[in-house]
Motif scaffolding. Structure first.
Motif, mmCIF file in Angstrom:
data_model
loop_
_atom_site.group_PDB
_atom_site.id
_atom_site.type_symbol
_atom_site.label_atom_id
_atom_site.label_comp_id
_atom_site.label_asym_id
_atom_site.label_seq_id
_atom_site.Cartn_x
_atom_site.Cartn_y
_atom_site.Cartn_z
ATOM 1 N N SER A 11 1.443 0.364 -7.255
ATOM 2 C CA SER A 11 1.280 -0.309 -6.202
ATOM 3 C C SER A 11 -0.124 0.236 -5.150
ATOM 4 O O SER A 11 0.104 0.758 -4.588
ATOM 5 N N ILE A 12 -0.473 1.066 -6.378
ATOM 6 C CA ILE A 12 -2.018 1.470 -5.245
ATOM 7 C C ILE A 12 -2.787 1.462 -6.402
ATOM 8 O O ILE A 12 -2.771 2.139 -7.432
ATOM 9 N N SER A 13 -4.018 0.623 -5.389
ATOM 10 C CA SER A 13 -4.535 -0.018 -6.501
ATOM 11 C C SER A 13 -6.192 0.246 -5.956
ATOM 12 O O SER A 13 -6.507 0.077 -4.908
ATOM 13 N N SER A 28 -3.426 -6.692 -1.856
ATOM 14 C CA SER A 28 -2.230 -5.842 -1.473
ATOM 15 C C SER A 28 -0.676 -6.226 -1.115
ATOM 16 O O SER A 28 -0.549 -4.733 -1.269
ATOM 17 N N MET A 29 -0.697 -7.153 -1.261
ATOM 18 C CA MET A 29 0.742 -7.379 -1.565
ATOM 19 C C MET A 29 1.364 -7.567 -3.197
ATOM 20 O O MET A 29 2.686 -7.670 -3.149
ATOM 21 N N SER A 30 0.444 -8.040 -3.909
ATOM 22 C CA SER A 30 1.063 -8.620 -5.313
ATOM 23 C C SER A 30 2.164 -6.785 -5.972
ATOM 24 O O SER A 30 2.438 -7.856 -6.572
ATOM 25 N N SER A 31 1.827 -5.435 -6.360
ATOM 26 C CA SER A 31 2.822 -4.871 -6.562
ATOM 27 C C SER A 31 4.162 -5.277 -5.499
ATOM 28 O O SER A 31 4.788 -5.234 -7.039
ATOM 29 N N LEU A 32 4.039 -5.501 -4.621
ATOM 30 C CA LEU A 32 5.016 -5.790 -3.847
ATOM 31 C C LEU A 32 5.729 -6.610 -4.204
ATOM 32 O O LEU A 32 7.681 -6.631 -4.455
ATOM 33 N N LEU A 33 4.952 -7.521 -4.077
ATOM 34 C CA LEU A 33 5.518 -8.519 -4.716
ATOM 35 C C LEU A 33 6.174 -8.436 -6.572
ATOM 36 O O LEU A 33 7.691 -8.985 -6.991
ATOM 37 N N ALA A 34 4.995 -8.182 -7.115
ATOM 38 C CA ALA A 34 5.874 -8.310 -8.858
ATOM 39 C C ALA A 34 7.328 -7.302 -8.594
ATOM 40 O O ALA A 34 7.665 -7.772 -9.442
ATOM 41 N N VAL A 63 -9.070 0.041 8.382
ATOM 42 C CA VAL A 63 -7.476 0.652 8.015
ATOM 43 C C VAL A 63 -6.653 -0.798 8.459
ATOM 44 O O VAL A 63 -6.538 -0.705 9.786
ATOM 45 N N ALA A 64 -6.027 -1.240 7.772
ATOM 46 C CA ALA A 64 -5.199 -2.671 8.028
ATOM 47 C C ALA A 64 -3.506 -2.507 8.286
ATOM 48 O O ALA A 64 -3.504 -1.952 6.254
ATOM 49 N N MET A 65 -2.818 -2.300 7.933
ATOM 50 C CA MET A 65 -0.906 -2.927 7.401
ATOM 51 C C MET A 65 -0.350 -4.085 8.023
ATOM 52 O O MET A 65 0.315 -4.173 8.958
ATOM 53 N N PRO A 66 -0.659 -4.691 7.074
ATOM 54 C CA PRO A 66 -0.095 -6.505 6.359
ATOM 55 C C PRO A 66 1.492 -6.186 6.470
ATOM 56 O O PRO A 66 2.072 -5.261 5.750
ATOM 57 N N HIS A 67 2.166 -6.371 7.022
ATOM 58 C CA HIS A 67 3.694 -6.922 7.062
ATOM 59 C C HIS A 67 3.950 -7.880 8.242
ATOM 60 O O HIS A 67 2.670 -8.628 8.675
ATOM 61 N N ALA A 68 4.832 -8.625 7.856
ATOM 62 C CA ALA A 68 6.048 -9.304 8.410
ATOM 63 C C ALA A 68 7.318 -9.045 9.008
ATOM 64 O O ALA A 68 7.600 -7.766 8.418
ATOM 65 N N ARG A 69 7.947 -9.355 9.479
ATOM 66 C CA ARG A 69 9.559 -9.253 9.835
ATOM 67 C C ARG A 69 9.721 -8.991 8.816
ATOM 68 O O ARG A 69 9.971 -9.673 7.988
ATOM 69 N N ILE A 101 -2.486 -1.318 3.745
ATOM 70 C CA ILE A 101 -1.826 -0.863 3.537
ATOM 71 C C ILE A 101 -0.084 -1.730 3.479
ATOM 72 O O ILE A 101 -0.325 -2.015 4.381
ATOM 73 N N GLY A 102 0.097 -2.295 2.517
ATOM 74 C CA GLY A 102 0.708 -3.159 2.826
ATOM 75 C C GLY A 102 2.399 -3.190 3.078
ATOM 76 O O GLY A 102 2.258 -1.555 2.803
ATOM 77 N N LEU A 103 3.090 -2.386 3.675
ATOM 78 C CA LEU A 103 4.061 -2.714 3.649
ATOM 79 C C LEU A 103 5.542 -3.858 3.997
ATOM 80 O O LEU A 103 5.410 -4.887 4.392
ATOM 81 N N SER A 104 6.795 -3.637 2.762
ATOM 82 C CA SER A 104 7.755 -4.263 3.131
ATOM 83 C C SER A 104 9.115 -3.015 4.173
ATOM 84 O O SER A 104 9.334 -2.379 3.517
ATOM 85 N N ALA A 105 9.385 -3.687 4.573
ATOM 86 C CA ALA A 105 10.136 -3.457 5.492
ATOM 87 C C ALA A 105 11.773 -4.179 5.425
ATOM 88 O O ALA A 105 11.903 -5.254 5.875
#
Length: 147
Positions: A11-13, A28-34, A63-69, A101-105
Motif C-alpha cells: 500500500s506504499i508506492s 492511491s486507492m488501488s492497494s486498498l481495493l486489491a 498533500v491530499a487524503m482522498p476518502h469518502a464516507r 494518503i488514501g483513507l478507508s474508514a
C-alpha cells in the motif's frame, strides 16, 4: 496500534506521474481495493464527491487524503500512501499534490487515532520534506514506521 499497521501489503508506492487527478485517486486507492479494504463504489464516491465539492481532502501543501464516507464502500479501516514524482493538479485554485494518503474508514471512529498520529507527522516540516523527497517505498515505510 501503530500508524504503519494501518497500511496493508503493497500500500506504499511511488508512481512517476498521473495523467489527471482521477488517475491519481485510482493509484492511491488501488492497494486498498486489491486488499478488500474498499470496493469500487468507494473509489467512485471519492471522484463524485471531488467533482461536486472540490478536493476537500487537500491537507497541506502537496498533500491530499482522498476518502469518502464509510457507507460508500469502506470495508475495513486502512490507509495507503502514494508518492507521485510529478505533481498532479486537482483544480486551478488548489496547490498541486505530490503525496496522496488514501483513507478507508469503516466506521466513524476506528480511524481517529491514525488520523491524529498522521496529522502530527505531517505537521513536522522536516518529516513532511522527507516524505516528499523519498526515492523508495522502503524509505516511505520507514518514515511512517517511526510515527
Amino acid at each position: 496500534m501503530r500508524l504503519i499497521d494501518y497500511f496493508p501489503e503493497a500500500s506504499i508506492s511511488i508512481i512517476n506521474s498521473a495523467n489527471d487527478w482521477q488517475e491519481a485517486i485510482d493509484f492511491s486507492m488501488s492497494s486498498l481495493l486489491a486488499n478488500h479494504y474498499v470496493n469500487a463504489a468507494y473509489v467512485q464516491a471519492i471522484k463524485d464527491s471531488t467533482l461536486s465539492n472540490g478536493p476537500y481532502y487537500i491537507l497541506a501543501s502537496g498533500v491530499a487524503m482522498p476518502h469518502a464516507r464509510p457507507e460508500c464502500g469502506a470495508l475495513k479501516t486502512g490507509m495507503s500512501l502514494t508518492l507521485l514524482k510529478e505533481n498532479v493538479q486537482f483544480s486551478a485554485d488548489d496547490e498541486p499534490v505530490k503525496l496522496l494518503i488514501g483513507l478507508s474508514a469503516a466506521d466513524a471512529d476506528s480511524h481517529i487515532d491514525a488520523i491524529q498520529v498522521l496529522s502530527e507527522l505531517l505537521c513536522e516540516e522536516e518529516t513532511l520534506a522527507e516524505l516528499l523527497a523519498a526515492t523508495s517505498e522502503k524509505q516511505l515505510a520507514d518514515i511512517i514506521a517511526r510515527a
